[in-house]
Design a protein around this motif. Structure first.
Motif, PDB file in Angstrom:
ATOM      1  N   ARG A  35       9.895  -1.062  -0.183  1.00  0.00           N
ATOM      2  CA  ARG A  35       9.872  -1.772  -1.223  1.00  0.00           C
ATOM      3  C   ARG A  35      10.680  -2.950  -1.106  1.00  0.00           C
ATOM      4  NH1 ARG A  35      11.703   1.413  -6.553  1.00  0.00           N
ATOM      5  NH2 ARG A  35      10.949  -0.541  -7.459  1.00  0.00           N
ATOM      6  N   LEU A  36      10.258  -4.138  -1.384  1.00  0.00           N
ATOM      7  CA  LEU A  36      10.631  -5.488  -1.055  1.00  0.00           C
ATOM      8  C   LEU A  36      11.389  -6.068  -2.150  1.00  0.00           C
ATOM      9  CD1 LEU A  36       8.269  -6.909   1.632  1.00  0.00           C
ATOM     10  CD2 LEU A  36      10.187  -5.233   1.988  1.00  0.00           C
ATOM     11  N   PRO A  37      12.345  -6.804  -1.969  1.00  0.00           N
ATOM     12  CA  PRO A  37      13.337  -7.482  -3.401  1.00  0.00           C
ATOM     13  C   PRO A  37      12.046  -8.095  -4.187  1.00  0.00           C
ATOM     14  CG  PRO A  37      14.527  -7.935  -1.348  1.00  0.00           C
ATOM     15  CD  PRO A  37      13.034  -7.167  -0.917  1.00  0.00           C
ATOM     16  N   GLU A  38      11.049  -8.926  -3.699  1.00  0.00           N
ATOM     17  CA  GLU A  38      10.257  -9.734  -4.492  1.00  0.00           C
ATOM     18  C   GLU A  38       9.047  -8.977  -4.886  1.00  0.00           C
ATOM     19  OE1 GLU A  38      11.157 -12.697  -5.322  1.00  0.00           O
ATOM     20  OE2 GLU A  38      12.935 -12.863  -4.619  1.00  0.00           O
ATOM     21  N   SER A  39       8.954  -7.589  -4.580  1.00  0.00           N
ATOM     22  CA  SER A  39       7.793  -6.828  -4.821  1.00  0.00           C
ATOM     23  C   SER A  39       8.108  -5.605  -5.641  1.00  0.00           C
ATOM     24  CB  SER A  39       7.002  -6.758  -3.711  1.00  0.00           C
ATOM     25  OG  SER A  39       6.628  -7.556  -2.810  1.00  0.00           O
ATOM     26  N   PRO A  40       8.503  -5.982  -6.997  1.00  0.00           N
ATOM     27  CA  PRO A  40       8.932  -4.593  -7.750  1.00  0.00           C
ATOM     28  C   PRO A  40       7.947  -3.856  -8.175  1.00  0.00           C
ATOM     29  CG  PRO A  40       8.759  -6.790  -9.036  1.00  0.00           C
ATOM     30  CD  PRO A  40       8.531  -7.126  -7.697  1.00  0.00           C
ATOM     31  N   GLY A  41       6.735  -4.167  -8.262  1.00  0.00           N
ATOM     32  CA  GLY A  41       5.613  -3.021  -8.672  1.00  0.00           C
ATOM     33  C   GLY A  41       5.373  -3.736 -10.186  1.00  0.00           C
ATOM     34  N   ALA A  42       4.378  -4.350 -10.548  1.00  0.00           N
ATOM     35  CA  ALA A  42       4.101  -4.918 -11.894  1.00  0.00           C
ATOM     36  C   ALA A  42       2.753  -4.467 -12.180  1.00  0.00           C
ATOM     37  CB  ALA A  42       4.454  -6.490 -11.971  1.00  0.00           C
ATOM     38  N   PHE A  43       2.312  -5.098 -13.063  1.00  0.00           N
ATOM     39  CA  PHE A  43       0.879  -5.089 -13.766  1.00  0.00           C
ATOM     40  C   PHE A  43      -0.154  -4.990 -12.429  1.00  0.00           C
ATOM     41  CE2 PHE A  43       0.493  -9.505 -13.946  1.00  0.00           C
ATOM     42  CZ  PHE A  43      -0.989  -9.815 -13.885  1.00  0.00           C
ATOM     43  N   SER A  44       0.064  -5.781 -11.683  1.00  0.00           N
ATOM     44  CA  SER A  44      -0.945  -5.963 -10.584  1.00  0.00           C
ATOM     45  C   SER A  44      -1.028  -4.568  -9.654  1.00  0.00           C
ATOM     46  CB  SER A  44      -0.644  -7.216  -9.512  1.00  0.00           C
ATOM     47  OG  SER A  44      -0.720  -8.428 -10.192  1.00  0.00           O
ATOM     48  N   GLU A  45       0.078  -4.169  -9.448  1.00  0.00           N
ATOM     49  CA  GLU A  45       0.161  -2.928  -8.639  1.00  0.00           C
ATOM     50  C   GLU A  45      -0.461  -1.902  -9.433  1.00  0.00           C
ATOM     51  OE1 GLU A  45       2.463  -5.937  -6.694  1.00  0.00           O
ATOM     52  OE2 GLU A  45       2.568  -5.275  -8.723  1.00  0.00           O
ATOM     53  N   ALA A  46      -0.211  -1.840 -10.810  1.00  0.00           N
ATOM     54  CA  ALA A  46      -0.487  -0.641 -11.601  1.00  0.00           C
ATOM     55  C   ALA A  46      -1.984  -0.703 -11.538  1.00  0.00           C
ATOM     56  CB  ALA A  46       0.111  -0.843 -13.081  1.00  0.00           C
ATOM     57  N   GLN A  47      -2.760  -1.817 -11.356  1.00  0.00           N
ATOM     58  CA  GLN A  47      -4.180  -1.886 -11.362  1.00  0.00           C
ATOM     59  C   GLN A  47      -4.643  -1.650  -9.928  1.00  0.00           C
ATOM     60  OE1 GLN A  47      -5.800  -5.299 -13.077  1.00  0.00           O
ATOM     61  NE2 GLN A  47      -3.936  -5.837 -14.397  1.00  0.00           N
ATOM     62  N   LEU A  48      -3.679  -1.276  -9.152  1.00  0.00           N
ATOM     63  CA  LEU A  48      -3.974  -1.099  -7.616  1.00  0.00           C
ATOM     64  C   LEU A  48      -4.394  -2.391  -6.847  1.00  0.00           C
ATOM     65  CD1 LEU A  48      -5.858   2.468  -7.832  1.00  0.00           C
ATOM     66  CD2 LEU A  48      -3.486   1.865  -7.395  1.00  0.00           C
ATOM     67  N   ARG A  49      -3.794  -3.524  -7.497  1.00  0.00           N
ATOM     68  CA  ARG A  49      -4.183  -4.777  -6.786  1.00  0.00           C
ATOM     69  C   ARG A  49      -2.978  -5.291  -6.091  1.00  0.00           C
ATOM     70  NH1 ARG A  49      -8.344  -7.983  -9.254  1.00  0.00           N
ATOM     71  NH2 ARG A  49      -7.174  -9.936  -8.774  1.00  0.00           N
ATOM     72  N   PHE A  50      -3.042  -5.310  -4.875  1.00  0.00           N
ATOM     73  CA  PHE A  50      -1.640  -5.319  -3.884  1.00  0.00           C
ATOM     74  C   PHE A  50      -1.694  -6.890  -3.385  1.00  0.00           C
ATOM     75  CE2 PHE A  50      -2.541  -0.835  -4.274  1.00  0.00           C
ATOM     76  CZ  PHE A  50      -1.445  -0.309  -4.711  1.00  0.00           C
ATOM     77  N   ILE A  51      -0.659  -7.268  -3.588  1.00  0.00           N
ATOM     78  CA  ILE A  51      -0.673  -9.059  -3.320  1.00  0.00           C
ATOM     79  C   ILE A  51       0.346  -9.207  -2.116  1.00  0.00           C
ATOM     80  CG2 ILE A  51      -0.168 -11.312  -4.206  1.00  0.00           C
ATOM     81  CD1 ILE A  51      -2.049  -9.671  -5.800  1.00  0.00           C
ATOM     82  N   ASN A  52      -0.342  -9.775  -1.048  1.00  0.00           N
ATOM     83  CA  ASN A  52       0.268 -10.166   0.304  1.00  0.00           C
ATOM     84  C   ASN A  52       0.449 -11.484   0.564  1.00  0.00           C
ATOM     85  OD1 ASN A  52       1.552  -9.360   2.533  1.00  0.00           O
ATOM     86  ND2 ASN A  52       0.180  -7.506   2.938  1.00  0.00           N
ATOM     87  N   GLY A  53       1.397 -11.701   1.226  1.00  0.00           N
ATOM     88  CA  GLY A  53       1.604 -13.237   1.846  1.00  0.00           C
ATOM     89  C   GLY A  53       1.553 -13.348   3.468  1.00  0.00           C
ATOM     90  N   HIS A  54       1.127 -12.460   3.977  1.00  0.00           N
ATOM     91  CA  HIS A  54       0.801 -12.578   5.478  1.00  0.00           C
ATOM     92  C   HIS A  54      -0.277 -11.963   5.882  1.00  0.00           C
ATOM     93  CE1 HIS A  54       3.463  -8.759   5.309  1.00  0.00           C
ATOM     94  NE2 HIS A  54       2.471  -8.309   5.786  1.00  0.00           N
ATOM     95  N   TYR A  55      -0.727 -12.162   7.221  1.00  0.00           N
ATOM     96  CA  TYR A  55      -1.932 -11.593   7.747  1.00  0.00           C
ATOM     97  C   TYR A  55      -1.350 -10.249   8.389  1.00  0.00           C
ATOM     98  CZ  TYR A  55      -4.667 -15.890   7.169  1.00  0.00           C
ATOM     99  OH  TYR A  55      -5.147 -16.951   6.572  1.00  0.00           O
ATOM    100  N   PRO A  56      -2.052  -9.125   8.188  1.00  0.00           N
ATOM    101  CA  PRO A  56      -1.508  -7.852   8.706  1.00  0.00           C
ATOM    102  C   PRO A  56      -1.271  -7.774  10.335  1.00  0.00           C
ATOM    103  CG  PRO A  56      -3.781  -7.654   8.201  1.00  0.00           C
ATOM    104  CD  PRO A  56      -3.445  -8.927   7.745  1.00  0.00           C
ATOM    105  N   GLU A  57      -2.015  -8.718  11.039  1.00  0.00           N
ATOM    106  CA  GLU A  57      -1.938  -9.015  12.479  1.00  0.00           C
ATOM    107  C   GLU A  57      -0.537  -9.658  12.854  1.00  0.00           C
ATOM    108  OE1 GLU A  57      -6.244  -8.512  11.357  1.00  0.00           O
ATOM    109  OE2 GLU A  57      -4.693 -10.129  10.557  1.00  0.00           O
TER     110      GLU A  57
END
Length: 539
Positions: free
Chosen positions: A505-527
């Motif tokens: 759990r990161l400070p800027e990712s509290p889990g809100a309406f996007s996550e409740a819809q199973l839409r996960f927002i990311n700011g980097h490439y997994p690689e």
């Protein structure tokens, strides 16, 4: 495919890219131009840009990658290309800053303010200080405000004050429960206070200790029975003992992980053996690693191809990290002390409809690994291919989404013949890691801990240890870890691999309406996250 997954029989991940280009019709009725302040030059800076005269044409908007999770029940990850490109150019930004030193006692002394102010602070400030102070003196004062602590003649805490309530139950005298929990879970509180407040057996209630791992040198773990649990039938908690205080991953050793996990394996195997009527000597109180392997093989031998035990799934999880907001919202685990929780789940549960006492039949009992099994079945039906074979091939064949050949493309952090630790292509937490069991020494696919022989269990334990170390090294302070197991016996889905997910759990990712819809927002490439994690492993 109509099945929503980034895994394909072509052994390559597939994903979508949104390339926005659109017009927003201007439906505004009024214009209200106001000054927002002044620029350095002295010129007025207004909100003119917020009130366009015409329709708004958006050309070349930020590209958004839409990556279906390999497991459709876990939703979809969205990556903003501009954010991810910035992270790719500066991967060291993928980290959290270290905890800053904070002491109210020192500040009051420096500013020559009477320290009596400390006790007079409003409750929200006490709570904030309890979670953020790094000064033992601050925390001692807060601890003594929160409860009644008994001390010896040298001022060393020896216990708490207790009283018997109107129902005959004996409870500690606690003046502020939230403050008590917050300060007791702060790593900087002296261990002598932690001991009497939460660590000594019995300090947190009457849960019975029914197991123990003690190698007499490096680690000591107690196994508590949680009778009336949120998991029907109770669960077990493997907690570090009072003489092995572990409040941070820095203090965590491989011996600790071995102990925590050994109790999980032992309890699960013993419960299965008792259920199947093949329990060893009932006088045996503890199993060595070798004895546990002998018991595991006996259980497997007793499971015929037609056998599906009534308890057929394991449940394992670990919430590491604790925090309280000043508004009294608890932000993560119930306590900071390193621990793990586990249970076993039935195959079915009696069903009822409108009557508490007359069953109408049964329904399948839920375990999160069942959703993986359903995914495998749907994937096989639609593609005529094996999901996990394709998933592993996609991981090994991974290519970057941004077409950059000058940067690393591997998602794999660590691997041996029994397990693989990697960054999932579609992270449901910005820093998610996954650990997948591969094959045991008999080259059989490992779908649950019963199918993991000694060498495989050692590998899984090491993978869990490395995942926690990597995430903590990047600054993660709260991590949820869960297991997705195959059902035991013939209820298990062929080809299903045991999987673990580590979710910071990161400070800027509290889990809100996007996550409740199973839409996960990311700011980097997994690689790029994988590359940073590999650097941590080298450290």
């Amino acid at each position: 495919m109509t099945l929503r997954s980034s895994v394909t029989p072509q052994k390559q991940f597939i994903y979508g890219i949104h390339k926005p280009d659109y017009i927003a019709t201007n439906l505004r009725l009024e214009t209200s131009i106001n000054s927002l302040g002044h620029l350095d030059s002295g010129d007025v800076y207004s909100n003119q840009a917020n009130f366009p005269a015409n329709d708004v044409k958006v050309t070349d908007g930020d590209w958004i990658f839409e990556i279906p999770n390999p497991f459709s029940f876990r939703g979809t990850t969205f990556i903003d290309k501009e954010w991810a490109d910035n992270s790719a150019n500066n991967p060291q930004k993928i980290s959290l800053p270290p905890t800053q030193k904070l002491s109210l006692s020192t500040l009051l002394e420096k500013e020559q303010i009477p320290d009596s102010l400390f006790d007079k602070l409003p409750a929200p400030l006490h709570l904030s200080l309890a979670t953020t102070s790094t000064d033992p003196q601050d925390l001692i004062r807060l601890a003594e405000l929160s409860c009644c602590i008994e001390k010896d003649t040298n001022g060393i805490p020896t216990g708490l004050r207790y009283k018997t309530d109107s129902h005959g139950k004996t409870r500690a005298v606690i003046n502020d429960h939230a403050l008590f929990e917050a300060v007791a879970n702060n790593p900087a509180l002296p261990d002598t206070y932690k001991l009497v407040m939460v660590l000594r057996p019995g300090a947190q209630g009457g849960s019975e200790i029914v197991g123990e791992f003690n190698d007499m040198k490096e680690s000591h773990v107690f196994e508590y029975l949680r009778r009336n649990s949120y998991i029907a039938g109770g669960h077990y908690a493997a907690n570090m003992a009072d003489d092995a205080v572990r409040y941070s991953i820095d203090r965590l050793s491989e011996a600790d992980i071995t102990g925590l996990r050994h109790l999980y394996y032992q309890r699960s195997f013993v419960r299965l053996a008792c259920h199947l009527g093949i329990a060893d000597n009932k006088e045996q109180k503890s199993y060595s690693m070798d004895a546990l392997e002998i018991l595991r093989k006996k259980i497997l031998q007793s499971l015929s191809p037609e056998t599906s035990p009534d308890i057929s799934a394991t449940l394992w999880g670990w919430n590491f990290g604790f925090d309280y907001a000043p508004t009294r919202y608890r932000l993560h685990a119930s306590h900071q002390q390193i621990h793990q929780q586990y249970a076993m789940l039935p195959q079915n549960v009696a069903s009822f409809s409108g009557n508490l006492h007359i069953s109408s039949g049964s329904i399948p009992s839920f375990g999160c690994g069942d959703m993986v099994a359903e995914m495998i079945q749907n994937y096989r039906r639609e593609t005529h291919s094996d999901f996990f074979s394709d998933y592993l091939a996609c991981i090994r064949n991974n290519i970057r989404m941004d077409e950059r050949n000058d940067l690393e493309s591997s998602l794999i952090l660590w691997e041996n013949e029994h397990a693989i630790l990697f960054v999932p292509k579609a992270q449901t937490s910005q820093w998610e890691l996954q650990l997948m069991a591969l094959r045991n020494t008999n080259t059989d696919i490992i779908g649950n801990i019963l199918e993991a022989d000694t060498a495989s269990r050692i590998s899984l334990d090491r993978g869990i240890f490395l995942a926690q170390k990597v995430l903590a090294g990047l600054g993660a302070k709260m991590v949820t870890s869960i297991e997705y197991p195959k059902r035991i016996g013939n209820a298990g889905e062929p080809g299903q691999h045991l999987l673990y997910s580590f979710l910071p759990r990161l400070p800027e990712s509290p889990g809100a309406f996007s996550e409740a819809q199973l839409r996960f927002i990311n700011g980097h490439y997994p690689e790029d996250f994988a590359a940073v994690c590999r650097q941590q492993l080298q450290k």
